[in-house]
Design an enzyme around this catalytic site. Structure first.
Site, mmCIF file in Angstrom:
data_model
loop_
_atom_site.group_PDB
_atom_site.id
_atom_site.type_symbol
_atom_site.label_atom_id
_atom_site.label_comp_id
_atom_site.label_asym_id
_atom_site.label_seq_id
_atom_site.Cartn_x
_atom_site.Cartn_y
_atom_site.Cartn_z
ATOM 1 N N GLU A 18 -21.304 17.784 3.418
ATOM 2 C CA GLU A 18 -22.646 17.737 2.807
ATOM 3 C C GLU A 18 -22.585 17.248 1.367
ATOM 4 O OE1 GLU A 18 -25.798 18.142 2.602
ATOM 5 O OE2 GLU A 18 -26.382 18.739 4.624
ATOM 6 N N ASN A 103 -28.229 26.037 0.059
ATOM 7 C CA ASN A 103 -27.967 24.847 0.861
ATOM 8 C C ASN A 103 -28.015 23.651 -0.094
ATOM 9 O OD1 ASN A 103 -27.193 23.876 3.422
ATOM 10 N ND2 ASN A 103 -29.247 23.092 3.774
ATOM 11 N N ASP A 204 -32.179 16.071 7.353
ATOM 12 C CA ASP A 204 -31.198 16.834 6.572
ATOM 13 C C ASP A 204 -31.164 16.296 5.136
ATOM 14 O OD1 ASP A 204 -28.989 18.322 5.723
ATOM 15 O OD2 ASP A 204 -28.062 18.308 7.688
HETATM 16 O O1 LIG Z 1 -26.144 20.760 6.414
HETATM 17 C C1 LIG Z 1 -27.062 21.524 6.123
HETATM 18 O O2 LIG Z 1 -27.947 21.240 5.359
HETATM 19 C C2 LIG Z 1 -27.099 22.868 6.774
HETATM 20 O O3 LIG Z 1 -26.320 23.740 6.064
HETATM 21 C C3 LIG Z 1 -26.657 22.685 8.159
HETATM 22 O O4 LIG Z 1 -26.374 23.867 8.740
HETATM 23 C C4 LIG Z 1 -27.638 21.806 8.960
HETATM 24 O O5 LIG Z 1 -28.512 21.137 8.149
HETATM 25 C C5 LIG Z 1 -28.444 22.521 9.972
HETATM 26 O O6 LIG Z 1 -27.648 23.125 10.902
HETATM 27 C C6 LIG Z 1 -29.409 21.590 10.633
HETATM 28 O O7 LIG Z 1 -30.360 22.300 11.226
HETATM 29 ZN ZN LIG Z 2 -28.184 19.482 4.428
#
Ligand SMILES: O=C(O)[C@H](O)[C@@H](O)[C@H](O)[C@H](O)CO
Ligand SMILES: [Zn+2]
Length: 299
Positions: A18, A103, A204
């Site tokens: 990420e 996140n 995302d």
């Molecule tokens: O990457 C991210 O932002 C979250 O932490 C992930 O877990 C995914 O986005 C999620 O599973 C999608 O629904």
């Molecule tokens: Zn994400």
């Protein structure tokens, strides 16, 4: 666009890769592995990845004006000294929510660090709902909450004129916009600019290009899509060889390459054997558009 090329530059096998960020000074791509609890740095020069392990899920990384980095770690904003491998807490949020973690996060054009929280997932996209909030860490290290009731706080970026903030709460399946006041860091007037189609699955991470168009990584959609936030139309789809594409940023020489992170959590053996590059970092060239350099945290 037939000149688009996709290459897996690092077969990292991230559990949830990420928050890709280009570090111009180091000619490197920074990113995190959230559940793998690592901050990674892929060198454009050596093509090697260095990683620092941390003691909690690390969900985003950003540059810092004073050098080094800032990260979101568990429910904390923290400083990361790379060479010393030293992490120090700056501030904590969601103290009443032990099951939460940060996140995605990103720094705004004035140097404020925006990041949102969510409940820990039981499995991908399955979690206690409405537990997250969106926060800002200011340069004086104070923290402000913008709103709560978020499911999965995710992609964020700002328009080229800095008057609009774009934001994704993944389970809304929408890319939203807010009016943005760069002077104060305040947001308002939320509206949707794009609703994902079924095959695009879950929105995302995202980033903006120098034409003001948004690039959104589609988790379980195996693609990044380019959107026009003015018309609400999708302009382009670029498919990748993995389903769990998580986020994207521009980098490389003059920000003409796109980097895409991916995840492998939630995939069974059979799925992983079909997509052995799951969790890797991908480079896309030939898009014919450039990105905006990341802003460093001003604190
Ligand atoms: O990457 C991210 O932002 C979250 O932490 C992930 O877990 C995914 O986005 C999620 O599973 C999608 O629904
Ligand atoms: Zn994400």
């Amino acid at each position: 666009m037939s000149s688009v090329q996709i290459e897996c530059v690092a077969r990292e096998g991230c559990r949830i890769g990420e928050s890709p960020v280009w570090d111009e000074k180091e000619s490197a791509l920074l990113c995190v592995d959230i559940t793998g609890r690592k901050v990674c740095r892929w060198s454009w020069v050596t093509k090697q990845v260095q990683a620092i392990s941390v003691d909690a899920p690390v969900s985003s990384v950003a540059l810092r004006k004073s050098g080094d980095y800032v990260i979101t770690l568990g429910t904390r904003f923290a400083a990361l000294k790379w060479k010393e491998q030293l992490v120090t807490t700056i501030a904590q949020v969601d103290k009443d929510k032990p099951n939460n973690r940060f996140n995605d996060g990103k720094v705004d054009p004035a140097g404020r660090y925006f990041a949102g929280t969510m409940a820990e997932e039981i499995r991908p996209a399955v979690l206690e709902r409405h537990q997250g909030s969106l926060y800002t860490l200011f340069s004086d290290l104070s923290v402000v909450k913008h709103f709560d009731q978020v499911d999965i706080s995710n992609g964020l970026d700002w328009s080229l004129d800095h008057k609009t903030f774009f934001y994704i709460d993944s389970l809304s399946y929408s890319v939203d916009a807010f009016d943005y006041d760069l002077q104060t860091g305040k947001i308002g007037n939320r509206r949707s600019v794009y609703r994902l189609e079924k095959e695009e699955s879950i929105p995302d991470g995202m980033c903006i290009d120098t034409e003001g168009k948004l690039w959104v990584a589609c988790y379980d959609g195996g693609r990044v899509i380019r959107l026009d936030p003015e018309t609400g139309k999708r302009l382009q789809t670029v498919k990748l060889p993995v389903d769990k594409t998580t986020s994207c940023c521009f980098g490389g020489k003059d920000y003409s390459e796109m980097y895409v992170t991916s995840a492998s959590d939630g995939m069974d053996k059979e799925w992983l054997s079909r997509q052995p590059q799951a969790g890797g970092i991908f480079k896309i060239t030939g898009l014919g558009v450039k990105g905006v350099p990341p802003y460093p945290f001003a604190g």
